[in-house]
Design an enzyme around this catalytic site. Sequence first.
Site, PDB file in Angstrom:
ATOM      1  N   TYR A 157       0.944  -1.293  -0.056  1.00 37.22           N
ATOM      2  CA  TYR A 157       0.057  -0.043   0.094  1.00 37.22           C
ATOM      3  C   TYR A 157       0.753   1.099   0.033  1.00 37.22           C
ATOM      4  O   TYR A 157       1.833   1.168   1.000  1.00 37.22           O
ATOM      5  CB  TYR A 157      -0.860   0.033   1.284  1.00 37.22           C
ATOM      6  CG  TYR A 157      -2.003  -0.887   1.368  1.00 37.22           C
ATOM      7  CD1 TYR A 157      -3.003  -0.866   0.737  1.00 37.22           C
ATOM      8  CD2 TYR A 157      -1.826  -1.829   2.404  1.00 37.22           C
ATOM      9  CE1 TYR A 157      -4.180  -1.684   0.725  1.00 37.22           C
ATOM     10  CE2 TYR A 157      -3.016  -2.779   2.357  1.00 37.22           C
ATOM     11  CZ  TYR A 157      -4.149  -2.820   1.592  1.00 37.22           C
ATOM     12  OH  TYR A 157      -4.894  -3.660   1.639  1.00 37.22           O
ATOM     13  N   ASP A 185      -6.404  -1.635  -6.181  1.00 37.22           N
ATOM     14  CA  ASP A 185      -7.901  -1.751  -6.046  1.00 37.22           C
ATOM     15  C   ASP A 185      -8.498  -1.170  -4.852  1.00 37.22           C
ATOM     16  O   ASP A 185      -9.469  -1.109  -4.634  1.00 37.22           O
ATOM     17  CB  ASP A 185      -8.333  -3.438  -6.469  1.00 37.22           C
ATOM     18  CG  ASP A 185      -7.673  -4.157  -5.127  1.00 37.22           C
ATOM     19  OD1 ASP A 185      -7.029  -3.742  -4.418  1.00 37.22           O
ATOM     20  OD2 ASP A 185      -8.050  -5.155  -5.296  1.00 37.22           O
ATOM     21  N   HIS A 283     -10.117  -6.871  -4.320  1.00 41.58           N
ATOM     22  CA  HIS A 283     -10.039  -6.673  -2.761  1.00 41.58           C
ATOM     23  C   HIS A 283     -11.164  -7.583  -1.830  1.00 41.58           C
ATOM     24  O   HIS A 283     -11.411  -7.328  -0.558  1.00 41.58           O
ATOM     25  CB  HIS A 283     -10.195  -5.213  -2.257  1.00 41.58           C
ATOM     26  CG  HIS A 283      -8.939  -5.035  -1.317  1.00 41.58           C
ATOM     27  ND1 HIS A 283      -7.703  -4.761  -1.779  1.00 41.58           N
ATOM     28  CD2 HIS A 283      -9.071  -4.876   0.091  1.00 41.58           C
ATOM     29  CE1 HIS A 283      -6.970  -4.358  -0.832  1.00 41.58           C
ATOM     30  NE2 HIS A 283      -7.629  -4.386   0.217  1.00 41.58           N
TER      31      HIS A 283
END
Length: 416
Positions: A157, A185, A283
């Site tokens: 991330y 996503d 996700h």
Amino acid sequence: MTIPPTTTLETPQNLPEKPPLHTLLSTHDFLHAASLSFPPKTHAFVTSAATDLLTHRSNSSTYSLISLRPRILRDVSSVSIRTSILGSPVSSPVFAAATSLGITVHPEGEKEIGRACKRMGVGMTVSTSASFSVTDIARAAKETEGEEEIPLWFQLYVDKDRSKSERILQQAVEAGVKAIFLTVDAPVPGKREADERISASEAVGLAKGVPMTGEKAENDKSGGGLGRITGKFLDASVEWEDIAWLRGCLPESVKIVLKGVQTAADAVKAMEHGVEGIVVSNHGGRSLDTATPTILVLLELHRCCPEVFDRMEVLIDGGVMRGTDVFKALCLGASGVGIGRGILYGLAYSEEGVRKYVEILNDELETTMKMCGITSLDEVHPGLLNTRAVDHLVPETVDEEHPYAKWRPSMRKKAA
């Protein structure tokens, strides 16, 4: 059992006992066991998905609309599910997808997952939001008896402060990761209402925050959702040009995979940007509700841009609950199938539970292969499936145009 909001959940005596591991015969049994024994906040965090949970449910249910076409009278007395993912040999195409905050399920969290993956010889993806550093997780796996080496990947991330991401990437490379899964996503956390409704103060094991990001679980005016609160660091400005930045942070030997491709158009862009692989993922339905089920996206790639399967490795996750689901994804070109929530359900039973969860899928995959007349994953192909029940749901072109609706906001201005 209802636990008052003020009750501490750090002690297991507040919870019902889990069913014995040997009584769990399917992945659905693990889900049921979690509903009985997970602390309320843990259960809400692990099982929750975006808004009405439609994508979360359809990820699984869409697999049932694709039927198998078995071939008979083949010698299937011996089968093998060994394969390779991103150039690394593995004992199974099933791998541990990135999951966050495993410590809310088990005190050893992702370290225990790493140990299980090492013993089984399957791949593991470590999340930026893992409960332990990638260094500690890699060490736990390395020190466990099992296969000589398992592929360890790191799911990134991107932090608003890029220097923090660069430091984490350096740690991941030093820990021996073979690929970086750039999450595409979830530019922002999704709205997971079940998780928001339970106070973050009831979360197990998070008093000191998340190791790799430093984020702490604290309530705010929108609720107590762990995914949203601990995801405040997310950089929503990440774009295609940032792949070059990521490449510059890594040695040539570390591959880049885009995790969260949901359209043929973006699969083509990923191919054009030279990444080594993509994960077809939404996700787990946790980001954007009513997004397309991932198995349908895999079909979209075949219809609209089949060349991507030759130019990149294609992985998939989302909704896989049976070995038949794994088989169908492999028949449609996926080289690996990620399991997220299921790994956490297994984690409630320590390393042994993670192994049993994956072994159930492996056993079902082997049975499906025998029933369909093949003995090696080199023999899977789309002809073993009937997809006509869903073919009408699959887009026909790679561009982003609607097939007949051509309206644009500019037309409103002209009419005025």
